[in-house]
Design a protein around this motif. Sequence first.
Motif, PDB file in Angstrom:
ATOM      1  N   LEU A 178     -23.341  20.916  -4.610  1.00 54.45           N
ATOM      2  CA  LEU A 178     -22.787  21.393  -6.037  1.00 54.45           C
ATOM      3  C   LEU A 178     -24.092  22.592  -6.455  1.00 54.45           C
ATOM      4  CD1 LEU A 178     -21.593  21.162  -7.749  1.00 54.45           C
ATOM      5  CD2 LEU A 178     -23.111  19.405  -9.349  1.00 54.45           C
ATOM      6  N   PRO A 179     -23.606  23.834  -6.292  1.00 52.42           N
ATOM      7  CA  PRO A 179     -24.740  25.374  -6.148  1.00 52.42           C
ATOM      8  C   PRO A 179     -26.041  24.994  -7.635  1.00 52.42           C
ATOM      9  CG  PRO A 179     -22.243  26.200  -6.121  1.00 52.42           C
ATOM     10  CD  PRO A 179     -21.996  24.463  -6.494  1.00 52.42           C
TER      11      PRO A 179
ATOM     12  N   ALA B 268     -28.441  27.381   8.831  1.00 50.89           N
ATOM     13  CA  ALA B 268     -28.845  28.512   8.972  1.00 50.89           C
ATOM     14  C   ALA B 268     -27.703  29.007   8.794  1.00 50.89           C
ATOM     15  CB  ALA B 268     -28.219  28.627  10.788  1.00 50.89           C
ATOM     16  N   ALA B 269     -26.421  28.046   8.687  1.00 46.79           N
ATOM     17  CA  ALA B 269     -25.150  27.956   8.043  1.00 46.79           C
ATOM     18  C   ALA B 269     -24.989  28.415   6.644  1.00 46.79           C
ATOM     19  CB  ALA B 269     -23.945  26.938   8.485  1.00 46.79           C
ATOM     20  N   GLU B 270     -26.147  27.515   6.054  1.00 45.94           N
ATOM     21  CA  GLU B 270     -26.036  28.475   4.667  1.00 45.94           C
ATOM     22  C   GLU B 270     -26.854  29.370   3.925  1.00 45.94           C
ATOM     23  OE1 GLU B 270     -25.243  26.640   1.754  1.00 45.94           O
ATOM     24  OE2 GLU B 270     -25.534  24.338   1.913  1.00 45.94           O
ATOM     25  N   LEU B 271     -27.861  29.824   4.907  1.00 42.68           N
ATOM     26  CA  LEU B 271     -27.802  31.723   4.732  1.00 42.68           C
ATOM     27  C   LEU B 271     -26.685  32.543   5.489  1.00 42.68           C
ATOM     28  CD1 LEU B 271     -31.714  31.838   5.337  1.00 42.68           C
ATOM     29  CD2 LEU B 271     -30.483  31.896   3.725  1.00 42.68           C
TER      30      LEU B 271
ATOM     31  N   LEU C  19     -32.091  28.192  -2.068  1.00 39.22           N
ATOM     32  CA  LEU C  19     -32.482  29.258  -2.072  1.00 39.22           C
ATOM     33  C   LEU C  19     -31.159  30.576  -1.223  1.00 39.22           C
ATOM     34  CD1 LEU C  19     -35.090  31.335  -1.000  1.00 39.22           C
ATOM     35  CD2 LEU C  19     -34.994  30.672   1.296  1.00 39.22           C
ATOM     36  N   THR C  20     -30.314  30.105  -0.641  1.00 38.07           N
ATOM     37  CA  THR C  20     -29.141  30.645  -0.679  1.00 38.07           C
ATOM     38  C   THR C  20     -28.520  30.955  -1.788  1.00 38.07           C
ATOM     39  OG1 THR C  20     -28.573  28.989   1.323  1.00 38.07           O
ATOM     40  CG2 THR C  20     -27.062  30.542   0.445  1.00 38.07           C
ATOM     41  N   PHE C  21     -27.861  30.310  -3.035  1.00 39.16           N
ATOM     42  CA  PHE C  21     -27.232  30.857  -3.187  1.00 39.16           C
ATOM     43  C   PHE C  21     -28.584  31.310  -4.958  1.00 39.16           C
ATOM     44  CE2 PHE C  21     -25.138  26.976  -2.791  1.00 39.16           C
ATOM     45  CZ  PHE C  21     -23.613  27.775  -2.700  1.00 39.16           C
ATOM     46  N   THR C  22     -29.882  31.851  -4.673  1.00 39.36           N
ATOM     47  CA  THR C  22     -30.691  32.195  -5.525  1.00 39.36           C
ATOM     48  C   THR C  22     -30.684  33.356  -4.874  1.00 39.36           C
ATOM     49  OG1 THR C  22     -32.521  30.467  -5.689  1.00 39.36           O
ATOM     50  CG2 THR C  22     -32.852  32.451  -6.034  1.00 39.36           C
TER      51      THR C  22
ATOM     52  N   PHE D 113     -29.363  36.686  -6.650  1.00 33.74           N
ATOM     53  CA  PHE D 113     -29.872  37.700  -6.950  1.00 33.74           C
ATOM     54  C   PHE D 113     -29.620  39.245  -6.553  1.00 33.74           C
ATOM     55  CE2 PHE D 113     -32.611  34.759  -9.299  1.00 33.74           C
ATOM     56  CZ  PHE D 113     -32.325  35.421 -10.169  1.00 33.74           C
ATOM     57  N   ILE D 114     -29.553  39.149  -4.976  1.00 32.67           N
ATOM     58  CA  ILE D 114     -28.389  40.465  -4.554  1.00 32.67           C
ATOM     59  C   ILE D 114     -27.771  41.084  -5.607  1.00 32.67           C
ATOM     60  CG2 ILE D 114     -27.618  41.171  -2.398  1.00 32.67           C
ATOM     61  CD1 ILE D 114     -29.240  39.298  -1.681  1.00 32.67           C
ATOM     62  N   LEU D 115     -26.658  39.814  -5.995  1.00 36.66           N
ATOM     63  CA  LEU D 115     -25.717  40.671  -7.480  1.00 36.66           C
ATOM     64  C   LEU D 115     -26.356  41.327  -7.939  1.00 36.66           C
ATOM     65  CD1 LEU D 115     -22.929  40.636  -8.302  1.00 36.66           C
ATOM     66  CD2 LEU D 115     -23.495  38.265  -9.189  1.00 36.66           C
TER      67      LEU D 115
END
Lengths: 448, 696
Positions: free
Chosen positions: A416-417, A121-124, A427-430, A434-436
């Motif tokens: 490492l992202p 959860a902390a990742e998201l 998933l978090t970094f994606t 992509f929101i960016l």
Amino acid sequence: MAKAYTKEVSKGVDWLMIWLYLILVSVGILCIFMAEYNPATFKMTSFYTGDANYSKQLIFFGVCMMAAIFIILSDSKLYPAFANLMYAGGILLMLATFVIGKEINGSKSWIPIGGGFNLQAAELCKIFTSLALAKYLSLTDTDFTKLRSQAIAAVLALSPALLSILQNETGLALVYTSFFIVMYREGLPGILLVIGFSIAALVVATLVVEPNTLAIILTAIAGIILYIFRKLLKKDRRLLVMIIGIWIACVGIQRFAVPYIFNNVFYCYQSQRIYSMVGKEYDCSQNKKAQEASAAGQTTIVPDDYNVRQSKIAIGSGGFAGKGFLKGTQTRGKYVPEQSTDFIFTSLAEAFGFIGAFIFLGLYLLMLFRITIIAERQRSTFSRVYAYSVASIIFFHIAVNICMTLGLFPVIGITLPLISYGGSSLLTFTVMIFILIRLDADRQMVLR
Amino acid sequence: MSVYNQSRSRVVQVIFLAVFLIIIFQLINLQLFSSDYGIQAENNAIYRKVEYPDRGIVYDYKGKAIMENTIMYDLMVTPSEIKGADTFTLCNILNIDTAEFKKRIVTCIIKNTKYKPSIFEPLVSKEVYARINENIYKLPGFGITERPVRSYPYHCGAHFLGYIGEVDTAFLRKHAGEGYTSGDFTGLSGLERSYEKVLMGQRGVTRFIRDNKSRIQGPYESGRFDTAAIAGKALYTSVDVEVQALAEKLLKNKIGAAVAINPKTGGIIAMASAPSFDPQALTGKDRRKNFSRFFVDTATPLLNRAIKGQYPPGSTYKPLGALVALDEGLITPSFGYGCGGAYYSCGRPVKCTHHGGGHAANLRLAIANSCNSYFVHVFRMALDNDAYPNPQAGYIKWKEYMNAFGLGVKLQIDLPSEDKGSIPDTARYNKDFGGFARWNSCNMLTLGIGQDRMTATPLQMANLMAIIANKGYYYTPHFVDSIENENKIDKEMLAPYRIKHKVTNIADSAFQAVHLGMHDVTIYGTATRVKIDGVDICAKTGTAQNPHGKNHSLFVAFAPMENPTIAVAVIVENAGYGATWAAPIASLMMEQYLRDSLSTKRQAEVDRIAQVDLIPAAMKHWYYMKDSVRRVKQITINADTVPVIKNPAVTKPIQFDPEAEPDRNGDKDTNATFKPTEMILPDTAKRIKPKKNGHG
């Protein structure tokens, strides 16, 4: 018809970011494959059976691509609109882990989602916090020059960090401090950064230099400053008070605060890792938690810097041109623990050497600079703050993770992202990126 | 409003860049300027597995293998995999208890970690091997590996074949870069050591990648750097294994040595040293135990007396004294000396066994009668030669001759640690007599009859016989005639043994006198017992005076006289006259070599000699002490039956002192089957003509 549609969807999309994203994810899967590869058991079918980590990462990548397409197809206005709600949801999710959470590697921060997959959860929550911070700073009635607004922003950014620490996931908690870079860009006084660096320098000095020697040095510095400003001091008594106050604070930190934190707040292994960074040994018998544990009859495992040492051997043995793909002996022998997650950079630097690592770091730096450029071209504050949040988080991850493998930073569990194995992280970094990209496609729009 | 803080965008970028530069700086530091990480990674990950080839086989001159290889078995265990093993069965087979089992497993883990196989029981017997094999399915984690071990089909030749042993740190330091690692075996003595490079073959190295728990992951670089093991090359020696076995049998229960050389080639036919042992004792499981037993034994069975024993040559030197004088032109074969029973010219007379009657009327007679006076005189002639300014210069010349004959120098045989014997330097006599030129030929006249400070090894004596047999030349004595698939390095190694050393320039006719004199020794002289039917033997007996006990029995010979193919030297310590024990041993060896078998009559002789016990009392006493200690222990265990131990001898402790006065009474031979021989007189030769070309 289809072509026109595609054109409309991809209008304004930053292709460079997408290419960088795809290249880095591919490099990541390659690295995981390297770390897992064993010629004795390897078959081509292992790529899609989902048994090996690289095969799982491919599945995660597929999921991520679906999420990415979904985000690209979505409406930009959605994000500012739901930012607060998502933040609240994220916090709730983190609280929920205390109830339904599952413990993996000593941190109770994972929520089982079936099929053997777990979600951290902390990742998201990093995404939600970025959006919420962007939302707050873009409000018309927020004046970030005021202390009150700064405090609210800090609370927004640090609440998930606090929950993370409670979940025993110190590494992820530290990531949230990267929001200070965003806040600095948005007008947080620069003096705060200077103070931050000064305290960091003082802490390092405390670890390295003998306590009494350091106290004398600090006193000498204070004395010199007093001597230089002696004329000003006569005019303004408050300056004298301030200098003496700073001196007392410094000596206090050095003499009492730092030893107290190391002995009473940190676990023994944490203190040891930090001490080993500066090449010193930490005596666990001083540590309160270690004392309690030994009093309770638990045997404390004495950790050493094995993984950092092996990691340095692996990277160092790569040399200028590297040992070649799948020829890294350290990687093949699995000498470095966690080499498909936290220590994945090790495999890469061993196989492809300095040249490979240099190009790899170049890709990352290019991505970070691209994000800052994207940030500066936004019309809306929301997008800009969000873009900086993304850059800061990615930067913090890269810096801490790679410094850790090189022995420049204590070992903490930070991925490492886009490279490290792990669905949550990927998933978090994606989603973040992509929101960016989605927001950037609508950079002419003013989002609030 | 965004314009307000836009400059800070640069600051953020600078922070990013700064951190990346720090990272790159550290990468340069680690990857480009720290060379030892590469080595550390290799040490971590690359496992060199060495495959040991079979060592080379050693053959005798008829192609019989005298040293070859056999397989023994080590029981190995991988401690991490023994869960569920039937330890009860295993303990039963090996006859150990569970405590011992646990102790061994812990030792294995400490030595070699849990994940690597280590030796649980080395060199198990065939029977145990079979029983373990039967039960191996019950014993996960256990395995049996083969190990090549030396074997000796004839159980003889321990001294010259040598043994192998594990290398130690000193060896590794000395042979750095030759591919030895600790745990390897190398030849430690004998041919095993001299020909180590040939016998060892080429180790095979396979490189593996291993993981963090030392488990093998697969080949390194697909085996690009791997090499296959190449077996050691065979050695073809000049040894006749049957003569060797016979010599060892004859020297049983004695102390001494026997060497036989083929004068035509310098190849050694047999080299025995007694006491000896079965070379098989230094292989296999009891290696250590046996070695330490041999090592402390007072009779030093590990010592190769054939190349390390130093004995005064005594009368066996006499033919050599004649050769020096002949070569210098001081005498001719017809030179005679009127011996009156002793040599009186230098004060204290040197006794001779015969007196008068012209028993030294010429060289042949002098040799046949072993006339002391004659050879002392001839020795003094060599020193007082007018060609040299003083006796010292004469002595130096004489010493040069001795060295040329291989006395007082190492012959450079292909065995390690050969001794050179002793031909004293003038410096030694200068010291003895208090200065240069304070001595003359009278002072060391007994050198002329092989006494004084002169000592020689049995090998050197055998080589002297080869020189006389060859009429003036020799090849350096050696074992190895040729090496399998000789290459350049091997040829270089054997080159010194293929060079002819010419020692004297004496006419064949003069040599004939020496040969005939020595032949007479076997016909009428001191060694009539050595006769072999149909073979003319030339021989010389010797009795070396021993200050500590009974005299040493010496015998040298070569045969057949006309075309010598074997030269022998035999020494039996404390055995009295040369003719008593040394001569028959030499004779039997020669017969075995020349005839390839022994007649049944002679076979009885072999058994008779083999059974005779000539071990000195002092040594027996030592064995007795050792045995008593053991028995006393036994007595305390079963106290009811007290055995009676007979003390064979109680003697005073003996220390060897070469300077001590010789024991003249030791000559009285209690064992004597020896009768004083008839004197050979000038006309005897005319009466009984020795067959000149009778037997080819």
